[in-house]
Scaffold this motif. Structure first.
Motif, mmCIF file in Angstrom:
data_model
loop_
_atom_site.group_PDB
_atom_site.id
_atom_site.type_symbol
_atom_site.label_atom_id
_atom_site.label_comp_id
_atom_site.label_asym_id
_atom_site.label_seq_id
_atom_site.Cartn_x
_atom_site.Cartn_y
_atom_site.Cartn_z
ATOM 1 N N ILE A 18 21.894 9.965 -6.152
ATOM 2 C CA ILE A 18 22.503 10.558 -4.954
ATOM 3 C C ILE A 18 22.841 12.025 -5.212
ATOM 4 C CG2 ILE A 18 24.514 10.519 -3.424
ATOM 5 C CD1 ILE A 18 24.531 7.408 -3.871
ATOM 6 N N LEU A 19 23.478 12.286 -6.349
ATOM 7 C CA LEU A 19 23.841 13.670 -6.672
ATOM 8 C C LEU A 19 22.605 14.538 -6.855
ATOM 9 C CD1 LEU A 19 26.823 13.043 -9.091
ATOM 10 C CD2 LEU A 19 26.906 13.694 -6.668
ATOM 11 N N ALA A 20 21.535 13.988 -7.427
ATOM 12 C CA ALA A 20 20.291 14.746 -7.604
ATOM 13 C C ALA A 20 19.677 15.118 -6.260
ATOM 14 C CB ALA A 20 19.305 13.940 -8.442
ATOM 15 N N MET A 21 19.893 14.297 -5.239
ATOM 16 C CA MET A 21 19.387 14.637 -3.904
ATOM 17 C C MET A 21 20.268 15.682 -3.224
ATOM 18 S SD MET A 21 17.992 11.087 -2.237
ATOM 19 C CE MET A 21 19.008 9.847 -3.046
ATOM 20 N N LEU A 22 21.543 15.723 -3.588
ATOM 21 C CA LEU A 22 22.486 16.639 -2.938
ATOM 22 C C LEU A 22 22.378 18.066 -3.479
ATOM 23 C CD1 LEU A 22 24.883 17.030 -1.006
ATOM 24 C CD2 LEU A 22 26.380 16.402 -2.916
ATOM 25 N N VAL A 23 22.189 18.215 -4.775
ATOM 26 C CA VAL A 23 22.282 19.529 -5.412
ATOM 27 C C VAL A 23 21.266 20.547 -4.902
ATOM 28 C CG1 VAL A 23 22.117 20.736 -7.625
ATOM 29 C CG2 VAL A 23 23.482 18.667 -7.431
ATOM 30 N N PRO A 24 19.985 20.215 -4.712
ATOM 31 C CA PRO A 24 19.040 21.255 -4.273
ATOM 32 C C PRO A 24 19.396 21.884 -2.932
ATOM 33 C CG PRO A 24 17.844 19.333 -5.025
ATOM 34 C CD PRO A 24 19.282 18.958 -4.975
ATOM 35 N N ASP A 25 20.027 21.115 -2.043
ATOM 36 C CA ASP A 25 20.393 21.657 -0.740
ATOM 37 C C ASP A 25 21.727 21.056 -0.313
ATOM 38 O OD1 ASP A 25 20.663 22.658 1.787
ATOM 39 O OD2 ASP A 25 18.725 21.967 2.502
ATOM 40 N N PRO A 26 22.833 21.712 -0.643
ATOM 41 C CA PRO A 26 24.142 21.179 -0.280
ATOM 42 C C PRO A 26 24.367 21.098 1.228
ATOM 43 C CG PRO A 26 24.365 23.303 -1.404
ATOM 44 C CD PRO A 26 22.916 22.934 -1.416
ATOM 45 N N GLY A 27 23.462 21.661 1.995
ATOM 46 C CA GLY A 27 23.544 21.534 3.446
ATOM 47 C C GLY A 27 23.244 20.119 3.908
ATOM 48 N N LEU A 28 22.630 19.322 3.041
ATOM 49 C CA LEU A 28 22.315 17.930 3.356
ATOM 50 C C LEU A 28 23.473 17.025 2.932
ATOM 51 C CD1 LEU A 28 18.617 17.906 2.122
ATOM 52 C CD2 LEU A 28 19.417 17.973 4.488
ATOM 53 N N ASP A 29 24.653 17.337 3.421
ATOM 54 C CA ASP A 29 25.840 16.596 3.020
ATOM 55 C C ASP A 29 25.793 15.122 3.425
ATOM 56 O OD1 ASP A 29 26.340 18.163 5.644
ATOM 57 O OD2 ASP A 29 27.678 16.424 5.752
ATOM 58 N N SER A 30 24.928 14.745 4.351
ATOM 59 C CA SER A 30 24.828 13.340 4.773
ATOM 60 C C SER A 30 24.359 12.445 3.630
ATOM 61 C CB SER A 30 23.883 13.198 5.964
ATOM 62 O OG SER A 30 22.563 13.562 5.590
ATOM 63 N N ILE A 31 23.776 13.031 2.599
ATOM 64 C CA ILE A 31 23.314 12.249 1.449
ATOM 65 C C ILE A 31 24.479 11.505 0.802
ATOM 66 C CG2 ILE A 31 22.380 12.452 -0.891
ATOM 67 C CD1 ILE A 31 20.562 14.695 0.239
ATOM 68 N N THR A 32 25.675 12.091 0.841
ATOM 69 C CA THR A 32 26.827 11.423 0.235
ATOM 70 C C THR A 32 27.150 10.118 0.952
ATOM 71 O OG1 THR A 32 28.387 12.724 1.552
ATOM 72 C CG2 THR A 32 27.833 13.558 -0.654
ATOM 73 N N GLY A 33 26.631 9.923 2.145
ATOM 74 C CA GLY A 33 26.791 8.650 2.846
ATOM 75 C C GLY A 33 26.148 7.491 2.105
ATOM 76 N N LEU A 34 25.240 7.785 1.180
ATOM 77 C CA LEU A 34 24.613 6.725 0.392
ATOM 78 C C LEU A 34 25.610 6.059 -0.567
ATOM 79 C CD1 LEU A 34 21.168 8.370 -0.364
ATOM 80 C CD2 LEU A 34 21.626 6.442 1.165
ATOM 81 N N PHE A 35 26.758 6.691 -0.780
ATOM 82 C CA PHE A 35 27.787 6.031 -1.587
ATOM 83 C C PHE A 35 28.391 4.843 -0.839
ATOM 84 C CE2 PHE A 35 28.024 10.081 -4.065
ATOM 85 C CZ PHE A 35 27.773 9.520 -5.314
ATOM 86 N N ILE A 36 28.262 4.785 0.474
ATOM 87 C CA ILE A 36 28.812 3.670 1.251
ATOM 88 C C ILE A 36 28.110 2.360 0.898
ATOM 89 C CG2 ILE A 36 29.178 2.749 3.586
ATOM 90 C CD1 ILE A 36 29.552 5.740 4.462
ATOM 91 N N PRO A 37 26.774 2.285 0.953
ATOM 92 C CA PRO A 37 26.145 1.036 0.535
ATOM 93 C C PRO A 37 26.343 0.738 -0.958
ATOM 94 C CG PRO A 37 24.471 2.655 1.149
ATOM 95 C CD PRO A 37 25.798 3.221 1.526
ATOM 96 N N LEU A 38 26.510 1.778 -1.750
ATOM 97 C CA LEU A 38 26.789 1.564 -3.166
ATOM 98 C C LEU A 38 28.179 0.937 -3.341
ATOM 99 C CD1 LEU A 38 24.780 2.115 -5.365
ATOM 100 C CD2 LEU A 38 25.948 4.259 -5.857
ATOM 101 N N ALA A 39 29.131 1.328 -2.494
ATOM 102 C CA ALA A 39 30.462 0.709 -2.526
ATOM 103 C C ALA A 39 30.371 -0.766 -2.115
ATOM 104 C CB ALA A 39 31.418 1.463 -1.600
#
Length: 177
Positions: A87-108
């Motif tokens: 998830i973090l690897a997907m976020l770092v190249p473009d922090p404008g894609l903040d919706s990627i952090t939503g993937l922590f929800i299914p991980l929870a």
């Protein structure tokens, strides 16, 4: 019709939640929707292979573990850690894609399937921190906090709702007995 979570008779207090088919399908649809959103975003087109590869690996691992849970032990922690890194690897190249952090929800959701008590809430806290810290570092304090609030709410709400549902089922089974 199968309940969203396993009957209370099969779940004891302090035990991880056993999701039923409806809950697994719902959380899988969430992951598929996030993947579709990521692949269709205009900002990902420049690095589409990067995002597609990481999202494909995340989704593949998620589906495998969703339908065939890992045995208890360090493998569960390693799995959650590895998925968090993806998830973090997907976020770092473009922090404008903040919706990627939503993937922590299914991980929870999966953390609630694996763990109970302090271990579960430790993972929930870690996922919340892995959501807010990168966004604050990459987007600034106020914007990062603002963007982190919704995913953090989901990260906390999903395991909480799973536990409350389990407790309600246990109470219902107790009153029927």
């Amino acid at each position: 019709m199968e309940p969203a979570l396993a009957p209370a008779a099969t779940v004891r207090a302090g035990q991880p939640v056993r999701p039923g088919t409806a809950a697994r399908v719902a959380i899988l649809l969430f992951v598929v929707a996030e993947a579709g959103r990521l692949m269709a975003d205009a900002d990902t087109q420049e690095r589409l292979a990067w995002y597609a590869g990481l999202m494909g690996l995340f989704t593949l691992l998620f589906v495998l573990v969703l339908w065939r849970p890992l045995p208890p032990g360090l493998g569960q922690h390693a799995y959650l850690g590895f998925q968090s890194i993806l998830i973090l690897a997907m976020l770092v190249p473009d922090p404008g894609l903040d919706s990627i952090t939503g993937l922590f929800i299914p991980l929870a959701f999966q953390a609630a399937v694996f763990f109970a008590g302090p271990t579960l809430w430790g993972w929930v806290a870690a996922m919340a921190m892995l959501t807010v810290v990168p966004l604050v570092l990459l987007r600034g304090l106020l914007e990062g906090l603002a963007l982190a609030l919704s995913p953090i709410a989901g990260i906390i709400a999903v395991p909480t709702l799973m536990i409350v549902h389990r407790q309600a089922e246990a109470a219902r089974a107790g009153s029927q007995a």
